[in-house]
Design a protein around this motif. Structure first.
Motif, mmCIF file in Angstrom:
data_model
loop_
_atom_site.group_PDB
_atom_site.id
_atom_site.type_symbol
_atom_site.label_atom_id
_atom_site.label_comp_id
_atom_site.label_asym_id
_atom_site.label_seq_id
_atom_site.Cartn_x
_atom_site.Cartn_y
_atom_site.Cartn_z
ATOM 1 N N LEU A 157 0.929 -1.452 0.000
ATOM 2 C CA LEU A 157 0.452 0.168 -0.021
ATOM 3 C C LEU A 157 0.737 1.075 0.269
ATOM 4 O O LEU A 157 0.522 2.119 -0.531
ATOM 5 N N TRP A 158 1.825 1.332 0.521
ATOM 6 C CA TRP A 158 2.803 2.297 0.689
ATOM 7 C C TRP A 158 3.698 2.637 -0.710
ATOM 8 O O TRP A 158 3.456 3.606 -1.090
ATOM 9 N N VAL A 159 4.029 1.778 -1.189
ATOM 10 C CA VAL A 159 4.177 2.175 -2.647
ATOM 11 C C VAL A 159 3.555 2.212 -3.339
ATOM 12 O O VAL A 159 4.193 3.516 -3.856
ATOM 13 N N LEU A 160 2.432 2.254 -3.513
ATOM 14 C CA LEU A 160 1.266 1.937 -4.334
ATOM 15 C C LEU A 160 0.967 4.000 -4.000
ATOM 16 O O LEU A 160 0.991 4.396 -5.002
ATOM 17 N N PHE A 161 0.990 4.525 -2.728
ATOM 18 C CA PHE A 161 0.669 5.533 -2.215
ATOM 19 C C PHE A 161 2.378 6.510 -3.641
ATOM 20 O O PHE A 161 1.840 8.052 -3.408
ATOM 21 N N VAL A 162 3.211 6.187 -2.856
ATOM 22 C CA VAL A 162 4.325 6.414 -2.977
ATOM 23 C C VAL A 162 4.702 6.905 -4.511
ATOM 24 O O VAL A 162 5.081 8.097 -5.102
ATOM 25 N N PHE A 163 4.642 5.789 -5.446
ATOM 26 C CA PHE A 163 4.827 6.102 -6.852
ATOM 27 C C PHE A 163 3.237 6.922 -7.424
ATOM 28 O O PHE A 163 3.589 6.795 -8.529
ATOM 29 N N ALA A 221 1.889 9.288 -5.764
ATOM 30 C CA ALA A 221 1.861 10.975 -5.461
ATOM 31 C C ALA A 221 2.477 11.807 -6.152
ATOM 32 O O ALA A 221 2.184 12.794 -6.452
ATOM 33 N N PRO A 222 3.708 11.520 -7.174
ATOM 34 C CA PRO A 222 4.067 12.044 -8.050
ATOM 35 C C PRO A 222 3.316 13.391 -9.256
ATOM 36 O O PRO A 222 3.575 13.843 -9.747
ATOM 37 N N ILE A 223 1.892 12.541 -9.155
ATOM 38 C CA ILE A 223 1.648 12.612 -10.609
ATOM 39 C C ILE A 223 0.016 13.471 -9.713
ATOM 40 O O ILE A 223 -0.384 14.220 -10.168
ATOM 41 N N MET A 250 -6.581 10.348 -0.373
ATOM 42 C CA MET A 250 -5.512 9.794 0.671
ATOM 43 C C MET A 250 -4.080 9.882 -0.072
ATOM 44 O O MET A 250 -3.698 9.981 0.501
ATOM 45 N N ILE A 251 -4.242 10.121 -0.660
ATOM 46 C CA ILE A 251 -2.776 10.168 -2.063
ATOM 47 C C ILE A 251 -2.342 11.920 -1.260
ATOM 48 O O ILE A 251 -0.808 11.655 -1.307
ATOM 49 N N SER A 252 -2.877 12.247 -1.414
ATOM 50 C CA SER A 252 -3.020 14.270 -1.167
ATOM 51 C C SER A 252 -2.488 13.967 0.699
ATOM 52 O O SER A 252 -1.740 15.131 0.349
ATOM 53 N N TYR A 253 -2.861 13.277 0.936
ATOM 54 C CA TYR A 253 -2.981 13.462 3.029
ATOM 55 C C TYR A 253 -1.404 12.360 3.551
ATOM 56 O O TYR A 253 -0.668 13.814 3.773
ATOM 57 N N VAL A 254 -1.372 12.179 1.921
ATOM 58 C CA VAL A 254 -0.159 11.075 2.728
ATOM 59 C C VAL A 254 0.895 12.252 2.372
ATOM 60 O O VAL A 254 2.276 12.381 3.539
ATOM 61 N N THR A 255 1.262 12.628 1.010
ATOM 62 C CA THR A 255 2.240 14.018 0.311
ATOM 63 C C THR A 255 2.033 15.228 1.039
ATOM 64 O O THR A 255 3.292 15.174 1.912
ATOM 65 N N TRP A 256 1.190 15.516 1.245
ATOM 66 C CA TRP A 256 0.887 16.510 2.316
ATOM 67 C C TRP A 256 1.656 16.339 3.767
ATOM 68 O O TRP A 256 1.741 17.444 4.480
ATOM 69 N N GLU A 298 -10.462 20.760 1.682
ATOM 70 C CA GLU A 298 -10.240 21.983 0.556
ATOM 71 C C GLU A 298 -10.073 21.891 -0.371
ATOM 72 O O GLU A 298 -10.491 22.361 -1.705
ATOM 73 N N LYS A 299 -8.755 21.989 -0.652
ATOM 74 C CA LYS A 299 -8.135 22.154 -2.072
ATOM 75 C C LYS A 299 -8.363 21.017 -3.228
ATOM 76 O O LYS A 299 -8.195 21.347 -4.370
ATOM 77 N N ALA A 300 -7.898 19.923 -2.318
ATOM 78 C CA ALA A 300 -8.127 18.824 -3.707
ATOM 79 C C ALA A 300 -9.237 18.224 -4.355
ATOM 80 O O ALA A 300 -8.943 17.189 -4.271
#
Length: 324
Positions: free
Chosen positions: A4-10, A12-14, A162-168, A245-247
């Protein structure tokens, strides 16, 4: 958890905040006649003109779209966050969908929201109602050991969020889990909501918070129970709130007929130009390959080619010298 972590990490850059493209999207079917659909963009700006649901849809005749990103924030009152269509503050029945999605629903048919209940999960924009836990570590924020928040909304909006939450906000990755908000045993209850967004279609909640005014059937209710201080002043909560609010995905503008017609009318000209460019490119490529062939031939055979050319030249000179 590692997968799951690998999925989010890869993924996130999009994020469009970084690159400006490849935004995660949610498809919203607006008619059952030809299954026409509109696209909801995460980090999108929204806006434009509203349209109408049609073609045998359960909510045929209602308007949707037109809301802007800056209008996505509601309050702690259920039914808040509507930029238009909330003329009756005591009920959500019959309301439009300014952001393209339906509102949540709670137990006891609160404010007549059962019309958006699980009986329509198969056609609910973004899928069934789900929730994700939002936790982080003391490495990034000054959080208490039991500080956890929940995001509640449609499944397809929650995963990119969730991807945005993980990233920011350095949230621990977690998959959405299905939630029945109308169940008395639900993980999150109406009283736990600390903020509604996007026409009350998504909420942030804390199990440590209980709003005693939450069951007041008034979407413009301003009064609420203050959250605990560690919730109110939490930098982690503020980060999650800001990213939401932003994403959060909202419906795109309707493409204008003029823009579509203009694009279609330019296609023949574009095709002619591209054809000419292709011919020139082919001609240049042919001459380039011919030149490279000769260079490669000399490199491969070296002295033999030079001697052959010198021999032919000398032969011609001898013939000239022997001419009477």
């Amino acid at each position: 958890m590692r997968l799951l972590w690998v999925l989010f990490v890869f993924q996130a850059p999009i994020l469009p905040l970084v690159f400006g493209f490849n935004k995660p999207q949610v498809r919203v079917t607006t008619t059952f006649k030809d299954f026409d659909a509109r696209i909801m963009d995460h980090w999108g700006g929204g806006g434009g003109k509203w349209a109408e649901v049609s073609g045998g849809h359960p909510f045929a005749g209602r308007t949707f779209g037109g809301a802007k990103r800056e209008e996505v924030r509601g309050t702690r009152a259920f039914g808040s966050g509507y930029p238009y269509g909330a003329d009756n503050q005591s009920t959500l029945a019959g309301r439009p969908f300014p952001f393209g999605v339906w509102p949540l629903y709670w137990d006891q048919n609160f404010m007549d929201a059962d019309e958006y209940g699980p009986q329509y999960d198969a056609v609910r924009p973004g899928g069934f109602i789900a929730y994700v836990p939002l936790r982080t570590t003391k490495e990034y924020f000054n959080v208490t050991d039991d500080e956890v928040y929940y995001a509640i909304g449609d499944r397809d909006s929650l995963l990119p969020l969730m991807i945005s939450y993980v990233t920011w906000c350095h949230v621990n990755p977690a998959w959405p889990s299905k939630l029945d908000p109308s169940s008395p045993n639900a993980t999150i209850k109406l009283e736990n909501v600390i903020q509604y967004f996007r026409g009350s279609s998504l909420a942030l909640a804390s199990p440590t918070y209980k709003n005693t005014f939450a069951r007041t059937p008034n979407s413009e209710m301003q009064e609420s129970t203050p959250p605990p201080e560690f919730v109110e002043y939490s930098t982690f909560r503020k980060c999650v709130d800001s990213v939401t609010e932003k994403a959060l995905a909202i419906v795109n503008k309707v493409p204008t007929e003029k823009a579509v017609d203009t694009f279609v009318s330019t296609l023949p000209g574009i095709g002619w130009i591209l054809g000419c460019v292709a011919i020139l490119l082919l001609a240049w490529t042919y001459h380039f390959l011919q030149s490279m062939r000769e260079v490669f031939h000399v490199w491969l055979y070296g002295d033999a080619i030079v001697l052959e050319r010198v021999g032919r030249q000398r032969q011609g000179e001898l013939q000239y010298e022997s001419y009477p």
